[in-house]
Scaffold this active site. Structure first.
Site, PDB file in Angstrom:
ATOM      1  N   ASP A 197      -7.659  25.719 -38.829  1.00 61.07           N
ATOM      2  CA  ASP A 197      -8.469  24.613 -38.294  1.00 61.07           C
ATOM      3  C   ASP A 197      -9.573  25.135 -37.373  1.00 61.07           C
ATOM      4  O   ASP A 197     -10.712  24.705 -37.436  1.00 61.07           O
ATOM      5  CB  ASP A 197      -7.572  23.642 -37.512  1.00 61.07           C
ATOM      6  CG  ASP A 197      -6.515  22.997 -38.383  1.00 61.07           C
ATOM      7  OD1 ASP A 197      -6.898  22.454 -39.439  1.00 61.07           O
ATOM      8  OD2 ASP A 197      -5.321  23.060 -38.034  1.00 61.07           O
ATOM      9  N   GLY A 246     -16.138  22.552 -37.992  1.00 55.91           N
ATOM     10  CA  GLY A 246     -15.535  21.694 -36.957  1.00 55.91           C
ATOM     11  C   GLY A 246     -14.427  22.433 -36.214  1.00 55.91           C
ATOM     12  O   GLY A 246     -13.597  23.084 -36.830  1.00 55.91           O
ATOM     13  N   GLU A 255     -21.449  37.575 -27.913  1.00 57.46           N
ATOM     14  CA  GLU A 255     -21.054  38.979 -27.766  1.00 57.46           C
ATOM     15  C   GLU A 255     -21.990  39.738 -26.836  1.00 57.46           C
ATOM     16  O   GLU A 255     -21.662  40.848 -26.386  1.00 57.46           O
ATOM     17  CB  GLU A 255     -20.990  39.638 -29.149  1.00 57.46           C
ATOM     18  CG  GLU A 255     -20.420  41.041 -29.181  1.00 57.46           C
ATOM     19  CD  GLU A 255     -19.094  41.161 -28.441  1.00 57.46           C
ATOM     20  OE1 GLU A 255     -18.080  40.840 -29.054  1.00 57.46           O
ATOM     21  OE2 GLU A 255     -19.072  41.567 -27.257  1.00 57.46           O
ATOM     22  N   GLU A 295     -22.461  38.877 -23.902  1.00 58.19           N
ATOM     23  CA  GLU A 295     -21.842  38.820 -22.561  1.00 58.19           C
ATOM     24  C   GLU A 295     -20.799  39.933 -22.452  1.00 58.19           C
ATOM     25  O   GLU A 295     -20.305  40.423 -23.467  1.00 58.19           O
ATOM     26  CB  GLU A 295     -21.136  37.475 -22.326  1.00 58.19           C
ATOM     27  CG  GLU A 295     -21.917  36.247 -22.704  1.00 58.19           C
ATOM     28  CD  GLU A 295     -23.246  36.128 -21.994  1.00 58.19           C
ATOM     29  OE1 GLU A 295     -23.442  36.805 -20.973  1.00 58.19           O
ATOM     30  OE2 GLU A 295     -24.100  35.375 -22.478  1.00 58.19           O
ATOM     31  N   HIS A 311     -12.206  26.274 -21.733  1.00 61.27           N
ATOM     32  CA  HIS A 311     -13.244  25.240 -21.736  1.00 61.27           C
ATOM     33  C   HIS A 311     -13.666  24.910 -23.175  1.00 61.27           C
ATOM     34  O   HIS A 311     -13.723  23.737 -23.564  1.00 61.27           O
ATOM     35  CB  HIS A 311     -14.451  25.734 -20.929  1.00 61.27           C
ATOM     36  CG  HIS A 311     -15.659  24.850 -21.009  1.00 61.27           C
ATOM     37  ND1 HIS A 311     -15.992  23.963 -20.014  1.00 61.27           N
ATOM     38  CD2 HIS A 311     -16.609  24.694 -21.974  1.00 61.27           C
ATOM     39  CE1 HIS A 311     -17.089  23.304 -20.365  1.00 61.27           C
ATOM     40  NE2 HIS A 311     -17.490  23.739 -21.554  1.00 61.27           N
ATOM     41  N   GLU A 312     -13.976  25.942 -23.957  1.00 63.92           N
ATOM     42  CA  GLU A 312     -14.476  25.702 -25.312  1.00 63.92           C
ATOM     43  C   GLU A 312     -13.432  24.982 -26.169  1.00 63.92           C
ATOM     44  O   GLU A 312     -13.774  24.135 -27.005  1.00 63.92           O
ATOM     45  CB  GLU A 312     -14.894  27.015 -25.973  1.00 63.92           C
ATOM     46  CG  GLU A 312     -16.056  27.719 -25.280  1.00 63.92           C
ATOM     47  CD  GLU A 312     -17.290  26.860 -25.091  1.00 63.92           C
ATOM     48  OE1 GLU A 312     -17.526  25.938 -25.896  1.00 63.92           O
ATOM     49  OE2 GLU A 312     -18.018  27.087 -24.105  1.00 63.92           O
ATOM     50  N   HIS A 336     -13.675  21.365 -26.123  1.00 64.54           N
ATOM     51  CA  HIS A 336     -14.633  20.804 -27.092  1.00 64.54           C
ATOM     52  C   HIS A 336     -14.016  20.770 -28.490  1.00 64.54           C
ATOM     53  O   HIS A 336     -14.208  19.804 -29.235  1.00 64.54           O
ATOM     54  CB  HIS A 336     -15.902  21.651 -27.137  1.00 64.54           C
ATOM     55  CG  HIS A 336     -16.735  21.602 -25.890  1.00 64.54           C
ATOM     56  ND1 HIS A 336     -17.125  20.424 -25.312  1.00 64.54           N
ATOM     57  CD2 HIS A 336     -17.267  22.587 -25.121  1.00 64.54           C
ATOM     58  CE1 HIS A 336     -17.870  20.680 -24.245  1.00 64.54           C
ATOM     59  NE2 HIS A 336     -17.961  21.993 -24.103  1.00 64.54           N
ATOM     60  N   HIS A 360     -18.522  17.252 -21.996  1.00 62.73           N
ATOM     61  CA  HIS A 360     -18.603  17.813 -20.646  1.00 62.73           C
ATOM     62  C   HIS A 360     -18.247  16.769 -19.591  1.00 62.73           C
ATOM     63  O   HIS A 360     -18.505  15.580 -19.767  1.00 62.73           O
ATOM     64  CB  HIS A 360     -20.005  18.353 -20.379  1.00 62.73           C
ATOM     65  CG  HIS A 360     -20.208  19.708 -20.976  1.00 62.73           C
ATOM     66  ND1 HIS A 360     -21.418  20.164 -21.425  1.00 62.73           N
ATOM     67  CD2 HIS A 360     -19.326  20.711 -21.217  1.00 62.73           C
ATOM     68  CE1 HIS A 360     -21.272  21.376 -21.905  1.00 62.73           C
ATOM     69  NE2 HIS A 360     -20.020  21.735 -21.802  1.00 62.73           N
ATOM     70  N   GLN A 400      -5.346  26.595   5.680  1.00 61.88           N
ATOM     71  CA  GLN A 400      -4.680  25.618   6.559  1.00 61.88           C
ATOM     72  C   GLN A 400      -5.396  25.411   7.890  1.00 61.88           C
ATOM     73  O   GLN A 400      -5.203  24.386   8.534  1.00 61.88           O
ATOM     74  CB  GLN A 400      -3.243  26.078   6.805  1.00 61.88           C
ATOM     75  CG  GLN A 400      -2.412  26.024   5.520  1.00 61.88           C
ATOM     76  CD  GLN A 400      -1.119  26.800   5.616  1.00 61.88           C
ATOM     77  OE1 GLN A 400      -1.054  27.844   6.274  1.00 61.88           O
ATOM     78  NE2 GLN A 400      -0.077  26.314   4.968  1.00 61.88           N
ATOM     79  N   ASP A 435      -1.644  24.951  11.849  1.00 62.68           N
ATOM     80  CA  ASP A 435      -2.175  23.697  11.295  1.00 62.68           C
ATOM     81  C   ASP A 435      -3.679  23.562  11.521  1.00 62.68           C
ATOM     82  O   ASP A 435      -4.398  23.037  10.665  1.00 62.68           O
ATOM     83  CB  ASP A 435      -1.496  22.491  11.951  1.00 62.68           C
ATOM     84  CG  ASP A 435      -0.015  22.410  11.612  1.00 62.68           C
ATOM     85  OD1 ASP A 435       0.349  22.868  10.513  1.00 62.68           O
ATOM     86  OD2 ASP A 435       0.761  21.906  12.438  1.00 62.68           O
ATOM     87  N   ASP A 480      -4.273  17.981  11.739  1.00 58.32           N
ATOM     88  CA  ASP A 480      -4.617  18.626  10.461  1.00 58.32           C
ATOM     89  C   ASP A 480      -5.759  19.615  10.636  1.00 58.32           C
ATOM     90  O   ASP A 480      -5.788  20.678  10.013  1.00 58.32           O
ATOM     91  CB  ASP A 480      -5.093  17.588   9.429  1.00 58.32           C
ATOM     92  CG  ASP A 480      -3.986  16.665   8.978  1.00 58.32           C
ATOM     93  OD1 ASP A 480      -2.811  17.008   9.166  1.00 58.32           O
ATOM     94  OD2 ASP A 480      -4.308  15.585   8.435  1.00 58.32           O
TER      95      ASP A 480
END
Lengths: 365, 83
Positions: free
Chosen positions: A57, A91, A98, A100, A117-118, A121, A127, A228, A277, A326
């Site tokens: 696929d 699809g 390449e 990169e 990420h890809e 898609h 996105h 923290q 804290d 906090d």
């Protein structure tokens, strides 16, 4: 979601890696791709099986320049990869540029991160505008790769939930105008105020009244998430960040060498103190206050030692702000204490609370 | 601030044009009618891009917008189907 809501009609998907980048070993590429699929299979009913030959696929390849589809790659940087929405033939396929340099660590560009990420898609996601989502289009490597709640909501809208009885939850990106917003730590830095929350900072300055939200690692790649406490020792142009019994120091965007250090040998805390804290340096006295549960410790920055007589109850020095803090910072002579969604403006001269506001009052909401 | 050298302005214009063509479906062919039509389309697309990235919507290629445009990213457009 991708326009037209494309989706795979079967849940047992196959993938094949057509060729390998020379930047990494084959085992590292296999591992990165397998882990990227696992992110998505953990939250959906989808399963992914690797096949070595024949039909699949999702075909994965490393290509450069014009590679025969409708979107040529552009050399180093710029476009890193692209993927096609679910469907027959091309699809679902994923192409990595390449040109990169692909890595398995924090250096540009982490293959696992881009693959995850890809594949979003390939499964039908578009996105996201959420900077903390994996499906945000720009590359930020914040150290950990995980689906945000926005990614999970998106993919589960298409395929439903996984059958796992323990439904994984993803981290949410803070919304600056959310009235329920709380903070992990707050510090001044060179005249600005920086609010820290999970992986993110929110920054407000005199010059840019619009709050800016981004990853802490954008400025300081080696700081951990979930800090923290933090404070600025302005005399040395130093900001110190605390997590557990460790702390880090920075000057501007420069991380100072030799860190993290432990809070015991550096400040003189007893071993019973496991984390801090909140912390704030008081310019007038040259003392730093550390808030630990319901107590405060006072450290003399010039003598480099803890003051005698501490710890004390918080109320002894700061009446009215409660027994847990906090985050805290000092600005224009006032201390601003944060506890949950509340913020106390405190005058250290009169030892009185001046105003009580929502914690996110600094963001011009 | 001193005015940016002309070359820089041309580079910025080119960056914006190419970015919006790639990711925001800004057409570079002959469909636009005259310079004003093209400009208003570009402004619309620039606005979409600034809204998408949570930038201040200036409708101008300011420094912050250009910085985001120069970041490495996924090649799939943000606002158009990629079939």
């Amino acid at each position: 979601l991708t326009e037209g809501n494309p989706r795979w009609e079967h849940t047992n998907l196959t993938y094949r890696i057509e060729n390998y980048t020379p930047d990494l070993s084959r085992a590292d590429v296999d591992h990165a791709i397998r882990k990227a699929f696992q992110l998505w299979s953990a939250v959906t009913p989808l399963t992914f099986s690797k096949v070595s030959e024949g039909q699949a696929d999702i075909l994965i390849s490393f290509v450069r320049g014009d590679h025969g589809d409708n979107s040529r790659f552009d050399g180093p940087g710029g476009i890193l990869a692209h993927a096609f929405q679910p469907g027959p033939r091309i699809g679902g396929d994923v192409h990595f540029d390449e040109d990169e340099t692909w890595t398995k660590d924090f250096r540009d560009y982490n293959l696992y991160h881009v693959a995850a990420h890809e594949l979003g898609h390939s499964l039908g996601l578009s996105h996201s505008t959420d900077i903390g989502a994996l499906m945000f289009p720009n590359y930020f490597f914040s150290g950990d790769i995980q689906l945000s709640q926005d990614d999970i909501d998106g993919i589960q809208t298409i395929y439903g939930r996984s059958e796992n009885p323990n439904q994984p939850m993803g981290p949410q990106t803070p919304k600056v105008c959310d009235s329920k917003l709380t903070f992990d730590a707050i510090t001044t830095i060179r005249g600005e105020v920086m609010f820290l929350k999970d992986r993110f900072y929110i920054r407000v300055s005199y010059y840019y009244p619009e709050p800016e939200l981004n990853f802490i690692t954008t400025f300081w790649p080696n700081l951990p998430n979930g800090l923290q406490a933090a404070y600025e020792f302005a005399d040395r142009d130093e900001v110190r960040f605390f997590k557990g019994n460790k702390f880090w120091a920075v000057q501007g965007q420069q991380m100072l060498p030799g860190y993290p250090k432990d809070i015991y040998s550096s400040f003189g805390f007893p071993r019973s103190v496991k984390n801090i804290d909140a912390a704030v340096f008081e310019e007038e006295t040259g003392k730093t206050y550390f808030f630990v549960a319901d107590k405060i410790w006072r450290y003399d920055e010039y003598q480099q030692s803890m003051d005698a007589g501490y710890p004390k109850q918080i109320a002894a020095n700061f009446p009215g702000i409660g027994n847990k803090v906090d985050a805290v910072f000092q600005k224009d002579g006032f201390l601003y204490f944060f506890r949950g969604t509340r913020q106390y403006k405190f005058d250290p001269k009169t030892k009185r609370i001046l105003t009580l506001q929502k914690a996110n009052s600094w963001f011009n909401c | 601030f001193p005015a940016a050298p002309l070359k820089m302005q041309e580079d910025a214009e080119q960056t914006v044009q190419q970015y919006l063509e790639k990711y925001y479906d800004l057409k570079s062919d002959g469909e636009q009618i005259g310079r004003n039509r093209k400009s208003s389309l570009m402004v619309d697309k620039l606005k979409q891009m600034q809204e998408f990235f949570g930038l201040k919507v200036t409708e101008k290629p300011d420094a912050e917008t250009l910085a985001v445009m120069k970041q490495a990213r996924c090649g799939v457009p943000d606002m158009a189907p990629f079939v």
